[in-house]
Design a protein around this motif. Structure first.
Motif, PDB file in Angstrom:
ATOM      1  N   MET A  90       1.136 -15.633 -27.521  1.00 38.47           N
ATOM      2  CA  MET A  90       2.378 -15.378 -25.876  1.00 38.47           C
ATOM      3  C   MET A  90       2.685 -14.102 -26.172  1.00 38.47           C
ATOM      4  O   MET A  90       3.161 -12.889 -24.963  1.00 38.47           O
ATOM      5  N   PHE A  91       3.126 -13.722 -27.039  1.00 34.79           N
ATOM      6  CA  PHE A  91       3.564 -12.539 -27.885  1.00 34.79           C
ATOM      7  C   PHE A  91       3.113 -10.720 -27.646  1.00 34.79           C
ATOM      8  O   PHE A  91       3.307  -9.643 -27.015  1.00 34.79           O
ATOM      9  N   TYR A  92       1.103 -11.693 -27.473  1.00 34.69           N
ATOM     10  CA  TYR A  92       1.244 -10.442 -27.192  1.00 34.69           C
ATOM     11  C   TYR A  92      -0.025 -10.276 -25.502  1.00 34.69           C
ATOM     12  O   TYR A  92      -0.885  -9.208 -25.047  1.00 34.69           O
ATOM     13  N   ALA A  93       0.700 -11.488 -24.598  1.00 40.06           N
ATOM     14  CA  ALA A  93      -0.349 -11.980 -23.608  1.00 40.06           C
ATOM     15  C   ALA A  93      -0.079 -10.677 -22.676  1.00 40.06           C
ATOM     16  O   ALA A  93       0.742 -10.546 -22.815  1.00 40.06           O
ATOM     17  N   ASP A  94      -0.291 -10.347 -21.810  1.00 39.89           N
ATOM     18  CA  ASP A  94      -0.449  -9.158 -21.194  1.00 39.89           C
ATOM     19  C   ASP A  94      -0.001 -10.146 -19.417  1.00 39.89           C
ATOM     20  O   ASP A  94       0.522 -10.323 -18.538  1.00 39.89           O
ATOM     21  N   LYS A  95      -0.039 -11.646 -18.922  1.00 46.25           N
ATOM     22  CA  LYS A  95       0.020 -12.456 -18.045  1.00 46.25           C
ATOM     23  C   LYS A  95       0.137 -14.044 -18.959  1.00 46.25           C
ATOM     24  O   LYS A  95      -0.130 -13.684 -19.938  1.00 46.25           O
ATOM     25  N   VAL A  96       0.774 -14.724 -18.674  1.00 48.57           N
ATOM     26  CA  VAL A  96       1.469 -15.562 -18.945  1.00 48.57           C
ATOM     27  C   VAL A  96      -0.076 -16.627 -18.490  1.00 48.57           C
ATOM     28  O   VAL A  96      -1.200 -16.828 -17.736  1.00 48.57           O
ATOM     29  N   LYS A  97       0.485 -18.095 -20.006  1.00 46.49           N
ATOM     30  CA  LYS A  97      -0.926 -18.318 -19.472  1.00 46.49           C
ATOM     31  C   LYS A  97      -1.069 -19.907 -19.974  1.00 46.49           C
ATOM     32  O   LYS A  97       0.113 -20.383 -21.168  1.00 46.49           O
ATOM     33  N   PHE A  98      -0.451 -20.472 -19.252  1.00 48.33           N
ATOM     34  CA  PHE A  98      -0.115 -21.927 -18.753  1.00 48.33           C
ATOM     35  C   PHE A  98      -0.775 -23.077 -19.926  1.00 48.33           C
ATOM     36  O   PHE A  98      -2.404 -23.298 -19.582  1.00 48.33           O
ATOM     37  N   ASP A  99      -0.248 -23.611 -20.372  1.00 47.24           N
ATOM     38  CA  ASP A  99      -0.881 -24.611 -21.118  1.00 47.24           C
ATOM     39  C   ASP A  99      -1.355 -26.103 -20.115  1.00 47.24           C
ATOM     40  O   ASP A  99      -0.805 -26.410 -19.095  1.00 47.24           O
ATOM     41  N   GLU A 100      -2.391 -26.579 -20.804  1.00 47.88           N
ATOM     42  CA  GLU A 100      -2.693 -27.257 -19.429  1.00 47.88           C
ATOM     43  C   GLU A 100      -2.177 -28.728 -19.502  1.00 47.88           C
ATOM     44  O   GLU A 100      -2.687 -29.503 -18.037  1.00 47.88           O
ATOM     45  N   ASN A 101      -0.954 -29.322 -20.666  1.00 46.31           N
ATOM     46  CA  ASN A 101      -0.603 -29.984 -20.129  1.00 46.31           C
ATOM     47  C   ASN A 101       0.822 -29.935 -19.893  1.00 46.31           C
ATOM     48  O   ASN A 101       1.519 -30.994 -19.221  1.00 46.31           O
ATOM     49  N   ASP A 127       5.810 -26.063 -22.338  1.00 50.67           N
ATOM     50  CA  ASP A 127       6.775 -27.181 -22.008  1.00 50.67           C
ATOM     51  C   ASP A 127       7.902 -27.019 -23.194  1.00 50.67           C
ATOM     52  O   ASP A 127       9.050 -27.215 -22.667  1.00 50.67           O
ATOM     53  N   HIS A 128       7.211 -26.528 -24.025  1.00 44.74           N
ATOM     54  CA  HIS A 128       7.541 -26.739 -25.659  1.00 44.74           C
ATOM     55  C   HIS A 128       7.910 -25.933 -26.117  1.00 44.74           C
ATOM     56  O   HIS A 128       6.428 -25.167 -25.764  1.00 44.74           O
ATOM     57  N   GLY A 129       8.385 -25.476 -26.975  1.00 42.35           N
ATOM     58  CA  GLY A 129       7.819 -23.884 -28.055  1.00 42.35           C
ATOM     59  C   GLY A 129       9.058 -23.612 -28.631  1.00 42.35           C
ATOM     60  O   GLY A 129      10.258 -24.262 -28.509  1.00 42.35           O
ATOM     61  N   PRO A 130       9.013 -22.954 -29.366  1.00 41.34           N
ATOM     62  CA  PRO A 130      10.316 -21.548 -30.494  1.00 41.34           C
ATOM     63  C   PRO A 130      11.747 -21.108 -29.585  1.00 41.34           C
ATOM     64  O   PRO A 130      11.882 -21.564 -28.019  1.00 41.34           O
ATOM     65  N   ASP A 131      13.049 -21.024 -29.739  1.00 43.82           N
ATOM     66  CA  ASP A 131      14.461 -20.529 -28.874  1.00 43.82           C
ATOM     67  C   ASP A 131      13.860 -19.539 -27.955  1.00 43.82           C
ATOM     68  O   ASP A 131      13.152 -18.860 -28.364  1.00 43.82           O
ATOM     69  N   ILE A 132      13.964 -20.417 -27.070  1.00 45.73           N
ATOM     70  CA  ILE A 132      13.885 -19.438 -25.727  1.00 45.73           C
ATOM     71  C   ILE A 132      14.553 -17.688 -25.577  1.00 45.73           C
ATOM     72  O   ILE A 132      13.920 -17.035 -25.965  1.00 45.73           O
ATOM     73  N   VAL A 133      16.393 -18.053 -26.421  1.00 44.88           N
ATOM     74  CA  VAL A 133      16.562 -17.026 -26.489  1.00 44.88           C
ATOM     75  C   VAL A 133      15.846 -15.775 -27.386  1.00 44.88           C
ATOM     76  O   VAL A 133      15.755 -14.559 -26.523  1.00 44.88           O
TER      77      VAL A 133
END
Length: 160
Positions: free
Chosen positions: A59-70, A133-139
């Motif tokens: 996600m830190f190197y992506a050019d666009k959002v890749k939505f998780d299938e769930n 839906d879940h992941g590291p600290d969003i800030v």
């Protein structure tokens, strides 16, 4: 097998961060990226083995959002979500000192202004930036992404 993965994850979390960063470096596309230590700080907590690094840093190197299938990205289509994203996009440039504390204060202002719950706000921001839906600290994610990438991803989410 679960026990071994759990033990390995504990080993990773207790390992010297600088040495761990060195071990993870081959998995990074840009070995000279100054954000690598910050990215390692965010992801190491959820690693069970080092070869998970590419999927955690994607996600830190992506050019666009890749939505998780769930992930339920229909949340982003609500009026509240659109309002949150619009307020974020309009206000992020006004955050002078782009520190964790400043970003947190900025986010609290949006929560207050939009009248949504903290949970709804965080869920909207996380989903629009990470596709999960879940992941590291969003800030911390917002800080690493930077203003321009946050705005670009959120504008994309507004167009869903």
């Amino acid at each position: 097998m679960k026990k071994l993965l759990w033990m390995n994850g504990n080993y990773i979390r207790s390992y010297d961060r600088e040495k761990l960063t060195g071990l993870m470096l081959p998995y990074f596309p840009d070995k000279n990226d100054e954000k690598i230590p910050d990215i390692v700080d965010i992801i190491y907590d959820n690693l069970e083995y080092l070869s998970q690094t590419p999927q955690r840093i994607e996600m830190f190197y992506a050019d666009k959002v890749k939505f998780d299938e769930n992930a339920d990205y229909s949340i982003l289509k609500s009026e509240e979500a659109k309002n949150i994203l619009s307020l974020f996009i309009k206000g992020i440039d006004g955050v002078e000192d782009y520190s964790k504390n400043s970003i947190t204060a900025f986010m609290k202002e949006i929560i207050k202004e939009s009248g949504v719950s903290t949970k709804q706000f965080m869920q909207t921001v996380r989903l629009s930036l990470t596709g999960k839906d879940h992941g590291p600290d969003i800030v911390r994610v917002v800080k690493i992404f930077g203003k321009e990438k946050c705005k670009r991803f959120m504008k994309s989410a507004l167009n869903l």
